[in-house]
Design a protein around this motif. Structure first.
Motif, PDB file in Angstrom:
ATOM      1  N   LYS A  40       0.846  -1.217   0.000  1.00 42.97           N
ATOM      2  CA  LYS A  40       0.000   0.000   0.000  1.00 42.97           C
ATOM      3  C   LYS A  40       0.870   1.253   0.000  1.00 42.97           C
ATOM      4  N   TRP A  41       1.921   1.215   0.826  1.00 44.58           N
ATOM      5  CA  TRP A  41       2.845   2.355   0.928  1.00 44.58           C
ATOM      6  C   TRP A  41       3.566   2.591  -0.397  1.00 44.58           C
ATOM      7  N   LYS A  42       4.076   1.531  -1.013  1.00 44.91           N
ATOM      8  CA  LYS A  42       4.836   1.685  -2.271  1.00 44.91           C
ATOM      9  C   LYS A  42       3.954   2.227  -3.402  1.00 44.91           C
ATOM     10  N   ARG A  43       2.643   1.916  -3.358  1.00 48.31           N
ATOM     11  CA  ARG A  43       1.725   2.369  -4.419  1.00 48.31           C
ATOM     12  C   ARG A  43       1.064   3.701  -4.082  1.00 48.31           C
ATOM     13  N   SER A  44       1.342   4.218  -2.876  1.00 45.79           N
ATOM     14  CA  SER A  44       0.585   5.378  -2.397  1.00 45.79           C
ATOM     15  C   SER A  44       1.015   6.704  -3.012  1.00 45.79           C
ATOM     16  N   GLN A  45       0.092   7.669  -2.945  1.00 51.31           N
ATOM     17  CA  GLN A  45       0.385   9.049  -3.325  1.00 51.31           C
ATOM     18  C   GLN A  45       1.513   9.591  -2.449  1.00 51.31           C
ATOM     19  N   ALA A  46       1.494   9.185  -1.170  1.00 53.55           N
ATOM     20  CA  ALA A  46       2.513   9.642  -0.210  1.00 53.55           C
ATOM     21  C   ALA A  46       3.918   9.262  -0.671  1.00 53.55           C
ATOM     22  N   TYR A  47       4.090   8.013  -1.115  1.00 53.64           N
ATOM     23  CA  TYR A  47       5.413   7.548  -1.552  1.00 53.64           C
ATOM     24  C   TYR A  47       5.872   8.340  -2.776  1.00 53.64           C
ATOM     25  N   ALA A  48       4.961   8.497  -3.749  1.00 54.01           N
ATOM     26  CA  ALA A  48       5.312   9.250  -4.975  1.00 54.01           C
ATOM     27  C   ALA A  48       5.653  10.694  -4.639  1.00 54.01           C
ATOM     28  N   ASP A  49       4.865  11.316  -3.760  1.00 53.15           N
ATOM     29  CA  ASP A  49       5.108  12.705  -3.373  1.00 53.15           C
ATOM     30  C   ASP A  49       6.426  12.856  -2.622  1.00 53.15           C
ATOM     31  N   TYR A  50       6.655  11.934  -1.688  1.00 49.62           N
ATOM     32  CA  TYR A  50       7.856  12.022  -0.861  1.00 49.62           C
ATOM     33  C   TYR A  50       9.115  11.847  -1.713  1.00 49.62           C
ATOM     34  N   MET A  51       9.138  10.809  -2.540  1.00 50.69           N
ATOM     35  CA  MET A  51      10.325  10.591  -3.379  1.00 50.69           C
ATOM     36  C   MET A  51      10.490  11.720  -4.402  1.00 50.69           C
ATOM     37  N   GLY A  52       9.352  12.218  -4.905  1.00 50.07           N
ATOM     38  CA  GLY A  52       9.414  13.354  -5.839  1.00 50.07           C
ATOM     39  C   GLY A  52      10.061  14.562  -5.188  1.00 50.07           C
ATOM     40  N   PHE A  53       9.715  14.794  -3.940  1.00 48.30           N
ATOM     41  CA  PHE A  53      10.257  15.914  -3.158  1.00 48.30           C
ATOM     42  C   PHE A  53      11.773  15.750  -2.959  1.00 48.30           C
ATOM     43  N   ILE A  54      12.190  14.543  -2.545  1.00 50.04           N
ATOM     44  CA  ILE A  54      13.619  14.258  -2.303  1.00 50.04           C
ATOM     45  C   ILE A  54      14.433  14.459  -3.588  1.00 50.04           C
ATOM     46  N   VAL A  55      13.910  13.906  -4.699  1.00 40.68           N
ATOM     47  CA  VAL A  55      14.641  13.952  -5.970  1.00 40.68           C
ATOM     48  C   VAL A  55      14.681  15.375  -6.548  1.00 40.68           C
ATOM     49  N   THR A  56      13.589  16.120  -6.392  1.00 36.28           N
ATOM     50  CA  THR A  56      13.547  17.509  -6.875  1.00 36.28           C
ATOM     51  C   THR A  56      14.600  18.356  -6.150  1.00 36.28           C
ATOM     52  N   LEU A  57      14.669  18.209  -4.840  1.00 35.86           N
ATOM     53  CA  LEU A  57      15.649  18.980  -4.066  1.00 35.86           C
ATOM     54  C   LEU A  57      17.065  18.502  -4.358  1.00 35.86           C
ATOM     55  N   ASN A  58      17.212  17.213  -4.610  1.00 37.75           N
ATOM     56  CA  ASN A  58      18.515  16.646  -4.987  1.00 37.75           C
ATOM     57  C   ASN A  58      19.044  17.329  -6.253  1.00 37.75           C
ATOM     58  N   GLU A  59      18.129  17.535  -7.195  1.00 42.46           N
ATOM     59  CA  GLU A  59      18.485  18.198  -8.466  1.00 42.46           C
ATOM     60  C   GLU A  59      18.802  19.682  -8.231  1.00 42.46           C
ATOM     61  N   ALA A  60      18.032  20.314  -7.348  1.00 41.93           N
ATOM     62  CA  ALA A  60      18.180  21.760  -7.095  1.00 41.93           C
ATOM     63  C   ALA A  60      19.550  22.124  -6.516  1.00 41.93           C
ATOM     64  N   VAL A  61      20.089  21.257  -5.637  1.00 38.61           N
ATOM     65  CA  VAL A  61      21.358  21.601  -4.953  1.00 38.61           C
ATOM     66  C   VAL A  61      22.594  21.115  -5.707  1.00 38.61           C
ATOM     67  N   LYS A  62      22.388  20.487  -6.840  1.00 37.38           N
ATOM     68  CA  LYS A  62      23.493  19.893  -7.607  1.00 37.38           C
ATOM     69  C   LYS A  62      24.587  20.931  -7.909  1.00 37.38           C
ATOM     70  N   GLY A  63      25.795  20.622  -7.470  1.00 36.29           N
ATOM     71  CA  GLY A  63      26.944  21.485  -7.777  1.00 36.29           C
ATOM     72  C   GLY A  63      26.966  22.819  -7.044  1.00 36.29           C
ATOM     73  N   LYS A  64      26.103  22.981  -6.036  1.00 32.89           N
ATOM     74  CA  LYS A  64      26.033  24.292  -5.342  1.00 32.89           C
ATOM     75  C   LYS A  64      26.555  24.194  -3.905  1.00 32.89           C
ATOM     76  N   LYS A  65      27.254  25.247  -3.473  1.00 34.80           N
ATOM     77  CA  LYS A  65      27.790  25.294  -2.109  1.00 34.80           C
ATOM     78  C   LYS A  65      26.725  25.791  -1.130  1.00 34.80           C
ATOM     79  N   LEU A  66      26.866  25.402   0.137  1.00 37.42           N
ATOM     80  CA  LEU A  66      25.983  25.914   1.189  1.00 37.42           C
ATOM     81  C   LEU A  66      26.072  27.435   1.277  1.00 37.42           C
ATOM     82  N   THR A  67      27.236  27.973   0.898  1.00 38.38           N
ATOM     83  CA  THR A  67      27.483  29.415   1.032  1.00 38.38           C
ATOM     84  C   THR A  67      27.127  30.217  -0.226  1.00 38.38           C
ATOM     85  N   CYS A  68      26.473  29.559  -1.215  1.00 36.70           N
ATOM     86  CA  CYS A  68      26.131  30.299  -2.443  1.00 36.70           C
ATOM     87  C   CYS A  68      24.972  31.271  -2.180  1.00 36.70           C
ATOM     88  N   GLU A  69      24.689  32.111  -3.158  1.00 33.77           N
ATOM     89  CA  GLU A  69      23.604  33.102  -3.028  1.00 33.77           C
ATOM     90  C   GLU A  69      22.266  32.452  -3.377  1.00 33.77           C
TER      91      GLU A  69
END
Length: 322
Positions: A40-69
């Motif tokens: 149920k969890w693997k097929r859920s909207q929650a799982y898709a949303d959660y992994m989508g969130f993790i992967v989107t942010l993963n892409e956003a920070v690619k190659g960027k420093k914590l100290t960037c603007e």
């Protein structure tokens, strides 16, 4: 690596409020009672949303420093105030004298304060017209700091904080412009507060696999932190086991902040106390490290019943199938 998750609607977006004003919020509850429920969890909207969130942010920070603007919105500032309040409560709740070394009971006093104040803290962060969301979202904030009965903390608690941030995106309190600040300001500050809790109250690692786990307490900062290092001109994965490199660069990279904390907390050869990370240092590129960590996160955290049985589902993080 996350082919079917990229389209999830939980990404930080630019529209003002993805949730209609008349939306009916519900207090989240557990839905995964037995191992067969994992489907149920693997097929859920929650799982898709959660992994989508993790992967989107993963892409956003690619190659960027914590100290960037990057842009820091009013909601981000309010979240930092919230985390600052939680931090101050630690100072106001010193550890108790007790015979056992681990699991200081003062954590329960600290937690009771959060339990009491969570909805008020969240009401101060979210838009007034979304005030009805506070009780639902508060559950995830309370789940994100560890368990008051066992006085432990692990990747399931960390995931609850990511869900908390995901919910703020769903109600429109955070949007697409906040992606870098979500990780570099809010999540990084959350890690500081959690490390302080772990040290002050000597919290046990929840469900720790010892040397066979990636880390006693965290996982997500290794994913996002390895993405930051993708295509770095000089630093390769083999360099993070060098303490000098870590000490000189940890302010810029979340991954190295995590290694620095491990070096402070553990003694002996790195290969012995952090075997999984030692193995990762042999991977040739940060891109491969990042992809491998996402696969490992799914297998070791999101597909493990002992972790997911504690997850709670409501109207924002829904158990309904995609």
């Amino acid at each position: 690596m996350a082919e079917n998750e990229q389209h999830s609607d939980s990404k930080p977006k630019d529209d003002t409020s993805p949730i209609p004003v008349n939306h009916v919020y519900v207090v989240p509850r557990k839905e995964i009672a037995m191992v067969p429920d994992m489907g149920k969890w693997k097929r859920s909207q929650a799982y898709a949303d959660y992994m989508g969130f993790i992967v989107t942010l993963n892409e956003a920070v690619k190659g960027k420093k914590l100290t960037c603007e990057y842009k820091v919105s009013e909601t981000i500032e309010k979240l930092l105030v919230l985390l600052g309040t939680m931090d101050r409560w630690i100072d106001e709740t010193p550890p108790e004298e007790q015979p056992s070394r681990f699991g200081n009971k003062a954590f329960r006093t600290w937690y009771a304060k959060l339990d009491q104040e969570a909805e008020v803290l969240i009401a101060a962060v979210i838009p007034q017209q979304q005030g009805a969301a506070a009780p639902e979202i508060a559950v995830y904030l309370k789940e994100a700091v560890g368990n008051p009965t066992r006085i432990d903390y692990g990747t399931g608690h960390e995931a609850a904080f990511a869900i908390f941030l995901c919910c703020l995106c769903k109600i429109g309190a955070l949007n697409g412009d906040d992606q870098l600040a979500i990780i570099f300001k809010v999540f990084d500050r959350y890690l500081e507060v959690m490390r302080k809790l772990q040290k002050t109250y000597r919290m046990e690692p929840a469900g720790s696999q010892g040397v066979w786990g990636l880390d006693d307490f965290q996982f997500l900062p290794f994913i996002w932190g390895s993405s930051q290092l993708i295509d770095h001109p000089t630093m390769e994965p083999r360099h993070f086991v060098d303490e000098k490199v870590v000490n000189e660069n940890h302010q810029d990279y979340m991954f190295l902040e995590c290694i620095k904390f491990i070096n402070q907390m553990k003694t002996g050869p790195f290969a012995e106390h952090s075997n999984q990370l030692w193995n990762i240092s042999a991977v040739p590129t940060w891109s491969k490290v990042n992809q491998g960590l996402i696969r490992m996160y799914k297998a070791e955290c999101l597909e493990k019943f002992p972790v997911i049985q504690h997850f709670k589902f409501g109207s924002l993080l829904s158990i309904q199938p995609v």
